[in-house]
Design a protein around this motif. Structure first.
Motif, PDB file in Angstrom:
ATOM      1  N   MET A   1      31.333  27.227  38.583  1.00 12.27           N
ATOM      2  CA  MET A   1      32.696  27.652  38.828  1.00 12.27           C
ATOM      3  C   MET A   1      33.258  28.310  37.599  1.00 12.27           C
ATOM      4  O   MET A   1      33.059  27.840  36.488  1.00 12.27           O
ATOM      5  N   ASP A   2      33.997  29.361  37.780  1.00 15.49           N
ATOM      6  CA  ASP A   2      34.579  30.055  36.654  1.00 15.49           C
ATOM      7  C   ASP A   2      35.714  29.251  36.063  1.00 15.49           C
ATOM      8  O   ASP A   2      36.506  28.646  36.753  1.00 15.49           O
ATOM      9  N   THR A   3      35.818  29.284  34.734  1.00 15.78           N
ATOM     10  CA  THR A   3      36.908  28.593  34.080  1.00 15.78           C
ATOM     11  C   THR A   3      37.544  29.488  33.058  1.00 15.78           C
ATOM     12  O   THR A   3      36.992  30.487  32.628  1.00 15.78           O
ATOM     13  N   ALA A   4      38.736  29.109  32.635  1.00 15.19           N
ATOM     14  CA  ALA A   4      39.431  29.835  31.583  1.00 15.19           C
ATOM     15  C   ALA A   4      39.795  28.821  30.513  1.00 15.19           C
ATOM     16  O   ALA A   4      40.933  28.701  30.087  1.00 15.19           O
ATOM     17  N   ALA A   5      38.848  28.033  30.107  1.00 10.77           N
ATOM     18  CA  ALA A   5      39.091  26.962  29.167  1.00 10.77           C
ATOM     19  C   ALA A   5      39.369  27.512  27.781  1.00 10.77           C
ATOM     20  O   ALA A   5      39.111  28.665  27.480  1.00 10.77           O
ATOM     21  N   ALA A   6      39.917  26.638  26.928  1.00  9.84           N
ATOM     22  CA  ALA A   6      40.179  27.032  25.553  1.00  9.84           C
ATOM     23  C   ALA A   6      38.869  27.377  24.871  1.00  9.84           C
ATOM     24  O   ALA A   6      37.808  26.856  25.213  1.00  9.84           O
ATOM     25  N   PRO A   7      38.913  28.269  23.869  1.00 10.15           N
ATOM     26  CA  PRO A   7      37.681  28.686  23.212  1.00 10.15           C
ATOM     27  C   PRO A   7      37.018  27.557  22.464  1.00 10.15           C
ATOM     28  O   PRO A   7      37.681  26.730  21.860  1.00 10.15           O
ATOM     29  N   ILE A 119      29.506  27.037  52.623  1.00 11.36           N
ATOM     30  CA  ILE A 119      30.641  26.275  53.142  1.00 11.36           C
ATOM     31  C   ILE A 119      30.940  25.085  52.236  1.00 11.36           C
ATOM     32  O   ILE A 119      32.100  24.800  51.903  1.00 11.36           O
ATOM     33  N   GLU A 120      29.891  24.409  51.777  1.00  8.80           N
ATOM     34  CA  GLU A 120      30.072  23.268  50.884  1.00  8.80           C
ATOM     35  C   GLU A 120      30.726  23.689  49.570  1.00  8.80           C
ATOM     36  O   GLU A 120      31.647  23.017  49.079  1.00  8.80           O
ATOM     37  N   ARG A 121      30.251  24.799  49.027  1.00  9.36           N
ATOM     38  CA  ARG A 121      30.805  25.281  47.755  1.00  9.36           C
ATOM     39  C   ARG A 121      32.270  25.689  47.908  1.00  9.36           C
ATOM     40  O   ARG A 121      33.101  25.436  47.023  1.00  9.36           O
ATOM     41  N   LEU A 122      32.594  26.332  49.008  1.00  9.81           N
ATOM     42  CA  LEU A 122      33.976  26.757  49.244  1.00  9.81           C
ATOM     43  C   LEU A 122      34.892  25.555  49.450  1.00  9.81           C
ATOM     44  O   LEU A 122      36.044  25.551  48.994  1.00  9.81           O
ATOM     45  N   GLU A 123      34.387  24.529  50.124  1.00 10.45           N
ATOM     46  CA  GLU A 123      35.168  23.297  50.298  1.00 10.45           C
ATOM     47  C   GLU A 123      35.427  22.631  48.956  1.00 10.45           C
ATOM     48  O   GLU A 123      36.545  22.157  48.686  1.00 10.45           O
ATOM     49  N   GLU A 124      34.403  22.605  48.100  1.00 10.86           N
ATOM     50  CA  GLU A 124      34.551  22.024  46.769  1.00 10.86           C
ATOM     51  C   GLU A 124      35.556  22.827  45.942  1.00 10.86           C
ATOM     52  O   GLU A 124      36.390  22.255  45.230  1.00 10.86           O
ATOM     53  N   SER A 125      35.463  24.157  46.045  1.00 11.53           N
ATOM     54  CA  SER A 125      36.378  25.016  45.305  1.00 11.53           C
ATOM     55  C   SER A 125      37.815  24.813  45.763  1.00 11.53           C
ATOM     56  O   SER A 125      38.738  24.743  44.942  1.00 11.53           O
ATOM     57  N   ASP A 145      40.458  29.776  41.861  1.00 13.75           N
ATOM     58  CA  ASP A 145      40.782  30.765  42.899  1.00 13.75           C
ATOM     59  C   ASP A 145      39.777  31.910  42.848  1.00 13.75           C
ATOM     60  O   ASP A 145      39.168  32.285  43.861  1.00 13.75           O
ATOM     61  N   ARG A 146      39.576  32.445  41.666  1.00 14.04           N
ATOM     62  CA  ARG A 146      38.648  33.555  41.497  1.00 14.04           C
ATOM     63  C   ARG A 146      37.224  33.129  41.862  1.00 14.04           C
ATOM     64  O   ARG A 146      36.465  33.872  42.480  1.00 14.04           O
ATOM     65  N   GLY A 147      36.865  31.896  41.494  1.00 10.46           N
ATOM     66  CA  GLY A 147      35.542  31.387  41.798  1.00 10.46           C
ATOM     67  C   GLY A 147      35.285  31.271  43.287  1.00 10.46           C
ATOM     68  O   GLY A 147      34.156  31.465  43.751  1.00 10.46           O
ATOM     69  N   GLU A 151      32.037  33.132  45.061  1.00 10.47           N
ATOM     70  CA  GLU A 151      30.999  32.452  45.838  1.00 10.47           C
ATOM     71  C   GLU A 151      30.630  33.271  47.078  1.00 10.47           C
ATOM     72  O   GLU A 151      29.449  33.407  47.424  1.00 10.47           O
ATOM     73  N   ILE A 152      31.629  33.827  47.754  1.00 10.00           N
ATOM     74  CA  ILE A 152      31.382  34.629  48.953  1.00 10.00           C
ATOM     75  C   ILE A 152      30.636  35.907  48.598  1.00 10.00           C
ATOM     76  O   ILE A 152      29.694  36.308  49.282  1.00 10.00           O
TER      77      ILE A 152
END
Length: 228
Positions: A1-7, A119-125, A145-147, A151-152
């Motif tokens: 999953m994409d993140t925007a975490a601190a550097p 479907i599983e990944r989208l449910e998790e997201s 959201d972007r992730g 996935e699709i």
């Protein structure tokens, strides 16, 4: 999953901690600040200020700023500093147009035989998005959201298109945070529309899925025009 975490200033390699090069630390510091709006559009960054903030000399700061300018996040002004570029209406329009081209194709390709794992990944997201929304973390919500959409796109199986879509990542994250700050009600709307997309994929409803994606992605350009 994409993140925007601190550097992160270090990374684990083979069980050992590896300190990132100074220029990389500055790059991550500034880029994260731009994406999470700690450095908003119009902010003037100075080499001295960044060197002090990250704890490095000015040389790696210059290297990092050149890299960020090449990515279109800042504009360098000799002897003055670096200006964080605001998100323009044209940039929003370009990103939305590109997203629609890629995402409509991806949905149309997967909707006929949706992999169970997708479907599983989208449910998790979607569950992850709800957690971030409840916590009020717009940066993490925007990344999840972007992730969801990524996935699709990946499930469509076209690696070139997936790579093109990945190149939009930073622009999408920045726009997502900015637009949801401008219109907080979009968080709930995004969650509802993601649930609609997921339902349409489960049901194999190609026309409905394409329509929801069109409406969902296009709202950003509507907001950029100042419409409700």
């Amino acid at each position: 999953m994409d993140t925007a975490a601190a550097p992160r200033e270090d990374a684990a390699v083979g069980g050992m901690t590896k300190v990132l090069p100074a220029a990389e630390r500055v790059y991550l510091h500034v880029k994260t600040g731009v994406l999470n709006r700690s450095y908003e559009g119009g902010t003037l960054l100075t080499e001295g200020g960044l060197a002090e903030a990250v704890g490095v000399s000015r040389t790696p700061v210059r290297e990092a700023l050149l890299r960020l300018e090449a990515e279109g996040l800042i504009k360098l002004y000799p002897k003055k500093g670096a200006l964080v570029l605001p998100v323009s209406a044209q940039e929003i329009a370009d990103v939305v147009e590109t997203r629609l081209l890629v995402e409509r194709h991806a949905v149309a390709k997967v909707v006929g035989a949706v992999p169970a794992r997708l479907i599983e990944r989208l449910e998790e997201s979607l569950a992850e998005q709800r957690e971030h929304a409840a916590a009020g973390d717009l940066v993490a919500f925007s990344a999840a959201d972007r992730g969801f959409h990524a996935e699709i796109v990946r499930a469509a199986g076209n690696r070139i298109l997936a790579h093109l879509y990945d190149q939009l990542r930073d622009r999408q994250l920045r726009m997502g945070v900015a637009t949801m700050h401008a219109e907080p009600s979009r968080v709930a709307k995004n969650l509802a529309e993601h649930a609609e997309i997921l339902d349409a994929l489960r049901e194999g409803a190609a026309e409905a899925a394409a329509g929801i994606v069109e409406r969902h992605v296009s709202w950003v350009s509507t907001l950029a025009r100042g419409e409700s």
